[in-house]
Motif scaffolding. Structure first.
Motif, PDB file in Angstrom:
ATOM      1  N   UNK A 108      26.794  62.159  67.972  1.00 15.22           N
ATOM      2  CA  UNK A 108      26.312  63.115  66.978  1.00 15.22           C
ATOM      3  C   UNK A 108      26.108  62.449  65.627  1.00 15.22           C
ATOM      4  N   UNK A 109      25.001  62.728  64.981  1.00 13.20           N
ATOM      5  CA  UNK A 109      24.677  62.143  63.679  1.00 13.20           C
ATOM      6  C   UNK A 109      25.446  62.850  62.566  1.00 13.20           C
ATOM      7  N   UNK A 110      25.559  62.163  61.424  1.00 16.54           N
ATOM      8  CA  UNK A 110      26.174  62.782  60.246  1.00 16.54           C
ATOM      9  C   UNK A 110      25.222  63.779  59.594  1.00 16.54           C
ATOM     10  N   UNK A 111      23.931  63.503  59.691  1.00 16.97           N
ATOM     11  CA  UNK A 111      22.951  64.380  59.066  1.00 16.97           C
ATOM     12  C   UNK A 111      21.615  64.257  59.781  1.00 16.97           C
ATOM     13  N   UNK A 112      20.962  65.395  59.995  1.00 19.44           N
ATOM     14  CA  UNK A 112      19.625  65.433  60.586  1.00 19.44           C
ATOM     15  C   UNK A 112      18.834  66.480  59.811  1.00 19.44           C
ATOM     16  N   UNK A 113      17.759  66.056  59.165  1.00 17.38           N
ATOM     17  CA  UNK A 113      17.007  67.016  58.359  1.00 17.38           C
ATOM     18  C   UNK A 113      15.607  66.500  58.063  1.00 17.38           C
ATOM     19  N   UNK A 114      14.771  67.394  57.573  1.00 15.38           N
ATOM     20  CA  UNK A 114      13.493  66.986  57.013  1.00 15.38           C
ATOM     21  C   UNK A 114      13.753  66.453  55.614  1.00 15.38           C
ATOM     22  N   UNK A 115      13.048  65.384  55.253  1.00 11.17           N
ATOM     23  CA  UNK A 115      13.331  64.714  53.998  1.00 11.17           C
ATOM     24  C   UNK A 115      12.050  64.397  53.241  1.00 11.17           C
ATOM     25  N   UNK A 116      12.226  64.094  51.962  1.00  6.65           N
ATOM     26  CA  UNK A 116      11.149  63.581  51.122  1.00  6.65           C
ATOM     27  C   UNK A 116      11.473  62.114  50.858  1.00  6.65           C
ATOM     28  N   UNK A 117      10.663  61.220  51.427  1.00  9.02           N
ATOM     29  CA  UNK A 117      10.911  59.788  51.278  1.00  9.02           C
ATOM     30  C   UNK A 117       9.923  59.184  50.287  1.00  9.02           C
ATOM     31  N   UNK A 118      10.427  58.558  49.219  1.00  5.97           N
ATOM     32  CA  UNK A 118       9.517  58.007  48.214  1.00  5.97           C
ATOM     33  C   UNK A 118       8.715  56.829  48.749  1.00  5.97           C
ATOM     34  N   UNK A 119       7.469  56.756  48.351  1.00  6.26           N
ATOM     35  CA  UNK A 119       6.633  55.622  48.741  1.00  6.26           C
ATOM     36  C   UNK A 119       6.913  54.404  47.866  1.00  6.26           C
ATOM     37  N   UNK A 120       7.382  54.644  46.635  1.00  2.28           N
ATOM     38  CA  UNK A 120       7.766  53.571  45.714  1.00  2.28           C
ATOM     39  C   UNK A 120       9.049  53.997  45.009  1.00  2.28           C
ATOM     40  N   UNK A 121       9.993  53.065  44.878  1.00  2.15           N
ATOM     41  CA  UNK A 121      11.239  53.368  44.186  1.00  2.15           C
ATOM     42  C   UNK A 121      11.213  52.824  42.763  1.00  2.15           C
ATOM     43  N   UNK A 122      11.936  53.507  41.879  1.00  2.00           N
ATOM     44  CA  UNK A 122      12.005  53.134  40.471  1.00  2.00           C
ATOM     45  C   UNK A 122      13.412  52.629  40.162  1.00  2.00           C
ATOM     46  N   UNK A 123      13.522  51.395  39.692  1.00  2.00           N
ATOM     47  CA  UNK A 123      14.815  50.847  39.308  1.00  2.00           C
ATOM     48  C   UNK A 123      15.234  51.426  37.959  1.00  2.00           C
ATOM     49  N   UNK A 124      16.500  51.813  37.863  1.00  2.00           N
ATOM     50  CA  UNK A 124      17.019  52.359  36.609  1.00  2.00           C
ATOM     51  C   UNK A 124      18.199  51.525  36.142  1.00  2.00           C
ATOM     52  N   UNK A 125      18.360  51.426  34.810  1.00  2.00           N
ATOM     53  CA  UNK A 125      19.475  50.650  34.278  1.00  2.00           C
ATOM     54  C   UNK A 125      20.721  51.524  34.202  1.00  2.00           C
ATOM     55  N   UNK A 126      21.807  50.958  33.679  1.00  2.00           N
ATOM     56  CA  UNK A 126      23.096  51.654  33.690  1.00  2.00           C
ATOM     57  C   UNK A 126      23.053  52.952  32.893  1.00  2.00           C
ATOM     58  N   UNK A 127      22.460  52.898  31.695  1.00  2.00           N
ATOM     59  CA  UNK A 127      22.411  54.107  30.863  1.00  2.00           C
ATOM     60  C   UNK A 127      21.562  55.190  31.516  1.00  2.00           C
ATOM     61  N   UNK A 128      20.427  54.790  32.045  1.00  2.00           N
ATOM     62  CA  UNK A 128      19.558  55.755  32.716  1.00  2.00           C
ATOM     63  C   UNK A 128      20.237  56.325  33.951  1.00  2.00           C
ATOM     64  N   UNK A 129      20.943  55.479  34.699  1.00  2.00           N
ATOM     65  CA  UNK A 129      21.611  55.922  35.923  1.00  2.00           C
ATOM     66  C   UNK A 129      22.690  56.956  35.624  1.00  2.00           C
ATOM     67  N   UNK A 130      23.442  56.733  34.544  1.00  2.00           N
ATOM     68  CA  UNK A 130      24.507  57.676  34.199  1.00  2.00           C
ATOM     69  C   UNK A 130      23.931  59.050  33.883  1.00  2.00           C
TER      70      UNK A 130
END
Length: 247
Positions: free
Chosen positions: A192-214
């Motif tokens: 059994x899986x932990x999670x099974x669902x429909x998802x939104x998967x990004x085509x491009x990811x954006x890196x964020x710095x520490x301040x932005x991440x917080x």
């Protein structure tokens, strides 16, 4: 199979859910009831309901709670919920998709807009960010399931399109219409899986710095704390080092 996801959003989301277990059960119950109302109240005959029940079981939701949620639909009890998607932006130009189940769209849109504005983001128009995501099937397994090669082989045989593994576990991606079939095949081979669902998967990811991440993680926390919000998806990439510093 190409691509790799670092589980940053999953780790953060899981941590937030662990702190609010009763709220999580309430949201899972809502999804089960809506899924049961949308089709047959039998998980074997209703793929969406089966996914909702499996996700509830993966979060250790008691069987009695699951059955009560199904019974509500059968008895036509409880409020009628609408599925509404909101889109917006977080710090660093991160795109966010917020999925809700609501019985009062005026309340929900006001709450979501307020949360965005008070936590360093802003809500966009419908379609403003979703064009940067693919609608896909998503299956998550813990690292204890097996090594990457074992899970990769099982996923390929089941008809999955992509897999990403790291020390936290395995993410398996499928075509949206293949999710139920692939999940069923994987359950036979991997359990059994932990999670099974429909998802939104990004085509491009954006890196964020520490301040932005917080700021970003604070925004996501605030969104997920809203009773009407079911899931928050984003295209952010936070490094392991920053995640560790933020705790």
């Amino acid at each position: 199979m190409a691509g790799h996801s670092k589980f940053n959003n999953i780790k953060h989301r899981k941590g937030a859910q662990d702190k609010k277990r009763s709220a999580m059960f309430s949201k899972l119950s809502r999804e089960i009831t809506v899924a049961a109302k949308s089709g047959m109240p039998d998980p074997d005959m209703n793929p969406r309901l089966r996914l909702a029940v499996n996700n509830a079981k993966a979060q250790s939701m008691p069987k009695d709670n699951i059955q009560r949620a199904i019974d509500k639909a059968t008895a036509n009890e409880g409020d009628d919920y609408s599925e509404v998607r909101y889109e917006g932006f977080g710090p660093g130009g991160v795109s966010l998709i917020v999925e809700t189940l609501t019985d009062n769209t005026n309340r929900t849109v006001t709450n979501v807009r307020t949360i965005f504005s008070r936590n360093g983001g802003n809500m966009g128009e419908s379609g403003s960010v979703s064009h940067g995501f693919d609608r896909v099937g998503y299956i998550q397994y813990p690292s204890s399931t097996g090594d990457e090669d074992t899970v990769l082989e099982a996923a390929m045989e089941a008809g999955a399109e992509d897999i990403a593994s790291d020390s936290d576990g395995h993410e398996i991606w499928t075509a949206m219409e293949d999710l139920h079939e692939v999940a069923g095949a994987l359950e036979k081979s991997l359990g059994e899986a932990e999670s099974v669902k429909l998802a939104w998967r990004p085509t491009v990811q954006v890196e964020v710095d520490a301040a932005q991440a917080e700021t970003l993680l604070g925004l996501i926390d605030a969104l997920e704390e809203d009773d009407d919000v079911q899931t928050v998806w984003g295209n952010y990439d936070v490094s392991d080092e920053i995640m560790e510093k933020l705790g």
